[in-house]
Design a protein around this motif. Structure first.
Motif, PDB file in Angstrom:
ATOM      1  N   SER A  42       0.811  -1.221   0.000  1.00 43.28           N
ATOM      2  CA  SER A  42       0.000   0.000   0.000  1.00 43.28           C
ATOM      3  C   SER A  42       0.843   1.270   0.000  1.00 43.28           C
ATOM      4  CB  SER A  42      -0.939   0.009   1.203  1.00 43.28           C
ATOM      5  OG  SER A  42      -0.178   0.019   2.395  1.00 43.28           O
ATOM      6  N   HIS A  43       2.130   1.159   0.343  1.00 48.63           N
ATOM      7  CA  HIS A  43       3.008   2.326   0.432  1.00 48.63           C
ATOM      8  C   HIS A  43       4.428   1.910   0.060  1.00 48.63           C
ATOM      9  CE1 HIS A  43       5.679   5.191   2.510  1.00 48.63           C
ATOM     10  NE2 HIS A  43       4.735   6.059   2.205  1.00 48.63           N
ATOM     11  N   HIS A  44       5.149   2.791  -0.631  1.00 49.67           N
ATOM     12  CA  HIS A  44       6.564   2.548  -0.914  1.00 49.67           C
ATOM     13  C   HIS A  44       7.294   3.880  -0.834  1.00 49.67           C
ATOM     14  CE1 HIS A  44      10.289   1.375  -2.845  1.00 49.67           C
ATOM     15  NE2 HIS A  44       9.924   0.122  -2.662  1.00 49.67           N
ATOM     16  N   PRO A  45       8.392   3.959  -0.077  1.00 55.24           N
ATOM     17  CA  PRO A  45       9.079   5.241   0.145  1.00 55.24           C
ATOM     18  C   PRO A  45       9.691   5.858  -1.117  1.00 55.24           C
ATOM     19  CG  PRO A  45      10.353   3.423   1.056  1.00 55.24           C
ATOM     20  CD  PRO A  45       9.018   2.861   0.658  1.00 55.24           C
ATOM     21  N   HIS A  46       9.954   5.057  -2.153  1.00 53.60           N
ATOM     22  CA  HIS A  46      10.557   5.585  -3.383  1.00 53.60           C
ATOM     23  C   HIS A  46       9.529   5.773  -4.495  1.00 53.60           C
ATOM     24  CE1 HIS A  46      14.417   5.090  -1.531  1.00 53.60           C
ATOM     25  NE2 HIS A  46      14.198   3.808  -1.350  1.00 53.60           N
ATOM     26  N   GLY A  47       8.282   5.467  -4.219  1.00 53.17           N
ATOM     27  CA  GLY A  47       7.217   5.601  -5.214  1.00 53.17           C
ATOM     28  C   GLY A  47       6.707   4.239  -5.655  1.00 53.17           C
ATOM     29  N   ILE A  48       5.435   4.198  -5.999  1.00 55.72           N
ATOM     30  CA  ILE A  48       4.800   2.962  -6.447  1.00 55.72           C
ATOM     31  C   ILE A  48       5.287   2.645  -7.866  1.00 55.72           C
ATOM     32  CG2 ILE A  48       2.571   1.893  -7.009  1.00 55.72           C
ATOM     33  CD1 ILE A  48       3.045   2.322  -3.987  1.00 55.72           C
ATOM     34  N   LYS A  49       5.632   1.384  -8.116  1.00 57.06           N
ATOM     35  CA  LYS A  49       6.120   0.985  -9.430  1.00 57.06           C
ATOM     36  C   LYS A  49       4.931   0.719 -10.349  1.00 57.06           C
ATOM     37  CE  LYS A  49       9.889  -1.463  -9.846  1.00 57.06           C
ATOM     38  NZ  LYS A  49      10.851  -2.596  -9.881  1.00 57.06           N
ATOM     39  N   VAL A  50       4.987   1.316 -11.549  1.00 60.97           N
ATOM     40  CA  VAL A  50       3.918   1.163 -12.535  1.00 60.97           C
ATOM     41  C   VAL A  50       4.507   0.894 -13.918  1.00 60.97           C
ATOM     42  CG1 VAL A  50       2.324   2.688 -11.293  1.00 60.97           C
ATOM     43  CG2 VAL A  50       3.775   3.634 -13.096  1.00 60.97           C
ATOM     44  N   MET A  51       3.646   0.392 -14.804  1.00 58.59           N
ATOM     45  CA  MET A  51       3.986   0.262 -16.209  1.00 58.59           C
ATOM     46  C   MET A  51       3.144   1.273 -16.964  1.00 58.59           C
ATOM     47  SD  MET A  51       3.541  -2.953 -18.821  1.00 58.59           S
ATOM     48  CE  MET A  51       4.828  -3.913 -18.056  1.00 58.59           C
ATOM     49  N   LEU A  52       3.778   2.016 -17.868  1.00 54.73           N
ATOM     50  CA  LEU A  52       3.066   3.003 -18.668  1.00 54.73           C
ATOM     51  C   LEU A  52       2.527   2.370 -19.944  1.00 54.73           C
ATOM     52  CD1 LEU A  52       5.438   6.102 -18.469  1.00 54.73           C
ATOM     53  CD2 LEU A  52       3.509   5.535 -16.997  1.00 54.73           C
ATOM     54  N   LYS A  53       1.430   2.941 -20.456  1.00 51.42           N
ATOM     55  CA  LYS A  53       0.860   2.485 -21.730  1.00 51.42           C
ATOM     56  C   LYS A  53       1.838   2.754 -22.867  1.00 51.42           C
ATOM     57  CE  LYS A  53      -3.943   3.132 -20.442  1.00 51.42           C
ATOM     58  NZ  LYS A  53      -5.187   3.846 -20.700  1.00 51.42           N
ATOM     59  N   GLU A  54       2.537   3.868 -22.792  1.00 49.40           N
ATOM     60  CA  GLU A  54       3.473   4.256 -23.825  1.00 49.40           C
ATOM     61  C   GLU A  54       4.731   3.394 -23.746  1.00 49.40           C
ATOM     62  OE1 GLU A  54       0.717   7.426 -22.763  1.00 49.40           O
ATOM     63  OE2 GLU A  54       2.153   6.371 -21.520  1.00 49.40           O
ATOM     64  N   GLU A  55       4.957   2.551 -24.731  1.00 53.72           N
ATOM     65  CA  GLU A  55       6.165   1.726 -24.847  1.00 53.72           C
ATOM     66  C   GLU A  55       6.395   0.782 -23.674  1.00 53.72           C
ATOM     67  OE1 GLU A  55       9.583   4.077 -25.915  1.00 53.72           O
ATOM     68  OE2 GLU A  55       8.360   5.411 -27.141  1.00 53.72           O
ATOM     69  N   ASN A  56       5.381   0.515 -22.864  1.00 47.50           N
ATOM     70  CA  ASN A  56       5.488  -0.409 -21.722  1.00 47.50           C
ATOM     71  C   ASN A  56       6.671  -0.104 -20.811  1.00 47.50           C
ATOM     72  OD1 ASN A  56       3.197  -1.820 -22.468  1.00 47.50           O
ATOM     73  ND2 ASN A  56       4.341  -3.248 -23.738  1.00 47.50           N
ATOM     74  N   GLN A  57       6.950   1.175 -20.588  1.00 49.79           N
ATOM     75  CA  GLN A  57       8.052   1.567 -19.706  1.00 49.79           C
ATOM     76  C   GLN A  57       7.649   1.355 -18.257  1.00 49.79           C
ATOM     77  OE1 GLN A  57       8.297   5.530 -21.413  1.00 49.79           O
ATOM     78  NE2 GLN A  57      10.364   5.049 -22.099  1.00 49.79           N
ATOM     79  N   VAL A  58       8.622   0.905 -17.437  1.00 50.78           N
ATOM     80  CA  VAL A  58       8.377   0.624 -16.030  1.00 50.78           C
ATOM     81  C   VAL A  58       9.234   1.543 -15.175  1.00 50.78           C
ATOM     82  CG1 VAL A  58       8.586  -1.114 -14.203  1.00 50.78           C
ATOM     83  CG2 VAL A  58       7.789  -1.783 -16.482  1.00 50.78           C
ATOM     84  N   GLY A  59       8.614   2.139 -14.148  1.00 57.46           N
ATOM     85  CA  GLY A  59       9.345   3.000 -13.231  1.00 57.46           C
ATOM     86  C   GLY A  59       8.506   3.336 -12.016  1.00 57.46           C
ATOM     87  N   ARG A  60       9.079   4.148 -11.146  1.00 55.05           N
ATOM     88  CA  ARG A  60       8.389   4.532  -9.909  1.00 55.05           C
ATOM     89  C   ARG A  60       7.770   5.918 -10.047  1.00 55.05           C
ATOM     90  NH1 ARG A  60       8.947   0.839  -6.088  1.00 55.05           N
ATOM     91  NH2 ARG A  60      10.685  -0.614  -6.272  1.00 55.05           N
ATOM     92  N   VAL A  61       6.528   6.029  -9.612  1.00 58.37           N
ATOM     93  CA  VAL A  61       5.783   7.277  -9.725  1.00 58.37           C
ATOM     94  C   VAL A  61       6.403   8.337  -8.822  1.00 58.37           C
ATOM     95  CG1 VAL A  61       3.551   8.417  -9.387  1.00 58.37           C
ATOM     96  CG2 VAL A  61       3.634   6.085 -10.287  1.00 58.37           C
ATOM     97  N   GLN A  62       6.701   9.495  -9.406  1.00 55.60           N
ATOM     98  CA  GLN A  62       7.234  10.627  -8.655  1.00 55.60           C
ATOM     99  C   GLN A  62       6.186  11.694  -8.470  1.00 55.60           C
ATOM    100  OE1 GLN A  62      10.566  10.403  -7.398  1.00 55.60           O
ATOM    101  NE2 GLN A  62       9.997   8.352  -8.053  1.00 55.60           N
ATOM    102  N   VAL A  63       5.335  11.894  -9.493  1.00 57.24           N
ATOM    103  CA  VAL A  63       4.292  12.934  -9.439  1.00 57.24           C
ATOM    104  C   VAL A  63       3.039  12.395 -10.126  1.00 57.24           C
ATOM    105  CG1 VAL A  63       3.666  15.280 -10.117  1.00 57.24           C
ATOM    106  CG2 VAL A  63       6.043  14.757  -9.583  1.00 57.24           C
ATOM    107  N   ILE A  64       1.894  12.591  -9.482  1.00 60.53           N
ATOM    108  CA  ILE A  64       0.596  12.282 -10.090  1.00 60.53           C
ATOM    109  C   ILE A  64       0.048  13.593 -10.631  1.00 60.53           C
ATOM    110  CG2 ILE A  64      -1.747  11.445  -9.686  1.00 60.53           C
ATOM    111  CD1 ILE A  64      -0.550   9.769  -7.364  1.00 60.53           C
ATOM    112  N   LEU A  65      -0.175  13.640 -11.955  1.00 61.06           N
ATOM    113  CA  LEU A  65      -0.547  14.888 -12.604  1.00 61.06           C
ATOM    114  C   LEU A  65      -2.045  15.121 -12.715  1.00 61.06           C
ATOM    115  CD1 LEU A  65       2.202  14.736 -15.315  1.00 61.06           C
ATOM    116  CD2 LEU A  65       2.139  16.226 -13.327  1.00 61.06           C
ATOM    117  N   ASP A  66      -2.846  14.079 -12.737  1.00 60.25           N
ATOM    118  CA  ASP A  66      -4.302  14.258 -12.736  1.00 60.25           C
ATOM    119  C   ASP A  66      -4.953  13.252 -11.804  1.00 60.25           C
ATOM    120  OD1 ASP A  66      -4.245  11.848 -14.097  1.00 60.25           O
ATOM    121  OD2 ASP A  66      -5.307  12.566 -15.859  1.00 60.25           O
ATOM    122  N   LYS A  67      -6.155  13.570 -11.406  1.00 57.22           N
ATOM    123  CA  LYS A  67      -6.859  12.739 -10.414  1.00 57.22           C
ATOM    124  C   LYS A  67      -7.925  11.933 -11.082  1.00 57.22           C
ATOM    125  CE  LYS A  67      -7.282  12.607  -5.760  1.00 57.22           C
ATOM    126  NZ  LYS A  67      -6.764  11.490  -5.187  1.00 57.22           N
TER     127      LYS A  67
END
Length: 67
Positions: A42-67
């Motif tokens: 439910s929580h991760h200190p470095h950001g939640i890991k996600v896969m993006l639709k664009e090019e299936n890139q994987v990384g940790r969320v730093q900023v949520i831009l829309d709700k």
């Protein structure tokens, strides 16, 4: 803007900025829409890991831009 450390704040299709593994030292951010949430906890200190639709890139969320 939310910082992406709580899984409950992130939903599929949301626009976010993530940091890719290769960009962790430089801090370069990649913008895209969430395809999948990969972190199970439910929580991760470095950001939640996600896969993006664009090019299936994987990384940790730093900023949520829309709700």
């Amino acid at each position: 803007m939310l910082d992406g450390k709580k899984r409950a704040d992130i939903i599929q299709g949301q626009l976010v900025d993530i940091v890719l593994k290769k960009d962790q030292r430089s801090g370069n951010l990649t913008r895209g829409h969430v395809a999948r949430i990969l972190t199970n906890s439910s929580h991760h200190p470095h950001g939640i890991k996600v896969m993006l639709k664009e090019e299936n890139q994987v990384g940790r969320v730093q900023v949520i831009l829309d709700k």
